[in-house]
Design an enzyme around this catalytic site. Structure first.
Site, PDB file in Angstrom:
ATOM      1  N   LYS A  68       9.459  -6.943 -25.987  1.00 35.35           N
ATOM      2  CA  LYS A  68      10.211  -5.695 -26.131  1.00 35.35           C
ATOM      3  C   LYS A  68      10.195  -5.131 -27.553  1.00 35.35           C
ATOM      4  CE  LYS A  68      13.457  -6.490 -22.325  1.00 35.35           C
ATOM      5  NZ  LYS A  68      14.884  -6.569 -21.950  1.00 35.35           N
ATOM      6  N   ASP A 103      18.038   0.066 -20.353  1.00 33.67           N
ATOM      7  CA  ASP A 103      19.243  -0.752 -20.188  1.00 33.67           C
ATOM      8  C   ASP A 103      20.496   0.064 -20.505  1.00 33.67           C
ATOM      9  OD1 ASP A 103      17.942  -3.031 -19.364  1.00 33.67           O
ATOM     10  OD2 ASP A 103      17.839  -3.927 -21.365  1.00 33.67           O
ATOM     11  N   GLY A 130      23.717  -9.842 -28.641  1.00 30.40           N
ATOM     12  CA  GLY A 130      22.269  -9.881 -28.472  1.00 30.40           C
ATOM     13  C   GLY A 130      21.711  -8.533 -28.075  1.00 30.40           C
ATOM     14  N   SER A 132      21.161  -7.228 -25.123  1.00 21.87           N
ATOM     15  CA  SER A 132      21.926  -6.552 -24.071  1.00 21.87           C
ATOM     16  C   SER A 132      23.168  -5.888 -24.645  1.00 21.87           C
ATOM     17  CB  SER A 132      22.322  -7.550 -22.983  1.00 21.87           C
ATOM     18  OG  SER A 132      21.182  -8.064 -22.329  1.00 21.87           O
ATOM     19  N   LEU A 217      27.113  -8.790 -17.103  1.00 25.16           N
ATOM     20  CA  LEU A 217      25.687  -8.521 -16.976  1.00 25.16           C
ATOM     21  C   LEU A 217      24.924  -9.635 -16.270  1.00 25.16           C
ATOM     22  CD1 LEU A 217      26.497  -6.197 -18.772  1.00 25.16           C
ATOM     23  CD2 LEU A 217      24.571  -6.700 -20.272  1.00 25.16           C
ATOM     24  N   TYR A 219      23.652 -11.826 -13.258  1.00 26.74           N
ATOM     25  CA  TYR A 219      23.516 -11.565 -11.813  1.00 26.74           C
ATOM     26  C   TYR A 219      23.039 -12.777 -11.020  1.00 26.74           C
ATOM     27  CZ  TYR A 219      18.561 -10.477 -12.882  1.00 26.74           C
ATOM     28  OH  TYR A 219      17.258 -10.512 -13.319  1.00 26.74           O
TER      29      TYR A 219
END
EC number: 1.1.1.25
Length: 277
Positions: A68, A103, A130, A132, A217, A219
């Protein structure tokens, strides 16, 4: 590029991704003759792969771990990608490779859909600092949340995230959480705590207001202990799967020219795959 619009997911590894399920569902639902593939690309080969993305027949790509940050450097990033410091979606415009970070939209879109009474004019507590968390904080700032309390074990890392936002984002320690929760309208867990194989998140939802919203967040599992406890109190919740689904919307729109919907049928399909895996 091929005549049939084709996008891909680039990662190392990449085989575990649910992105093909999501995008192929939308392609079929909308009657688009397109495709979505997985490309496992080692870090050393990533720059050359990106340079030949169009020649390989791709109109764009999702980018996942560990590429990323490199994707950001090899493209023309928008404000969201720059703020988050990472790009997860690549697309072409005027033969140039652009990037964004979906995101941000995924988190806010899921919050709007799953917790419709959440308030953007209330304070928020974000756990973790982080990648996220960067997306979550930027999304909340975009929506006008007045103050965000960022809680992380490494204060230095949290301060680096908070610095661009001035007084709107303050850094707190885990020892401060109990005093912050009663004032917060929104609590977001961006850490891996509560994930399968990880210890649960040590957070007492009894301290939250009756009108608070809790987002997680994680899942896997679909319903973490945090969300189960929050729902047991009657609080609004938003889970990580919803964010995964909503973050895919923008990429699909950029590549295939149609904006898809996150439907109960799509969610059920991905849930079934998570259960099998």
């Amino acid at each position: 590029m091929s005549e049939t619009p084709t996008a891909c997911l680039i990662g190392w590894p990449a085989a575990h991704s649910r992105s093909p399920i999501i995008h192929k569902y939308w392609l079929k639902e909308l009657g688009i003759a397109g495709d979505y593939r997985i490309e496992a690309v080692e870090p050393a080969a990533f720059p050359d792969f990106i340079a030949s993305l169009a020649a390989r027949g791709y109109c764009g790509a999702n980018v996942t771990i560990p590429h990323k940050e490199k994707a950001l450097a090899l493209s023309l990033p928008d404000a969201r990608a720059r703020a988050v410091g990472a790009a997860n979606t690549l697309y072409f415009r005027d033969d140039k490779l652009h990037s964004t970070n979906t995101d941000v939209e995924g988190f806010i879109g899921n919050l709007d859909a799953s917790a419709q009474r959440w308030r953007a004019d209330d304070d928020a507590v974000v756990l973790g600092a982080g990648g996220s968390a960067r997306a979550v904080v930027f999304g909340l700032i975009e929506r006008g949340v007045p103050r965000i309390h960022l809680v992380n074990r490494s204060r230095e890392r949290a301060q680096a995230l908070a610095q661009p936002y001035g007084e709107r984002v303050s850094v707190a320690s885990w020892d401060d959480v109990e005093s912050l929760l009663p004032k917060a309208g929104l609590v977001v867990n961006t850490t891996s705590l509560g994930m399968k194989g990880q210890p649960p998140l040590p957070l007492d939802v009894a301290l939250l207001r009756a009108d608070a919203t809790v987002a997680d967040l994680v899942y896997v599992p679909l319903r973490t202990e945090l969300l189960t406890a929050a729902a047991g109190r009657g609080l609004q919740t938003a889970d990580g799967l919803g964010m995964l689904l909503h973050q895919a919307v923008r990429g699909f729109e950029l590549w295939f020219g149609r904006r898809p919907q996150v439907s109960p049928a799509l969610r059920a399909l991905v849930e079934a795959d998570l259960t099998v895996k």
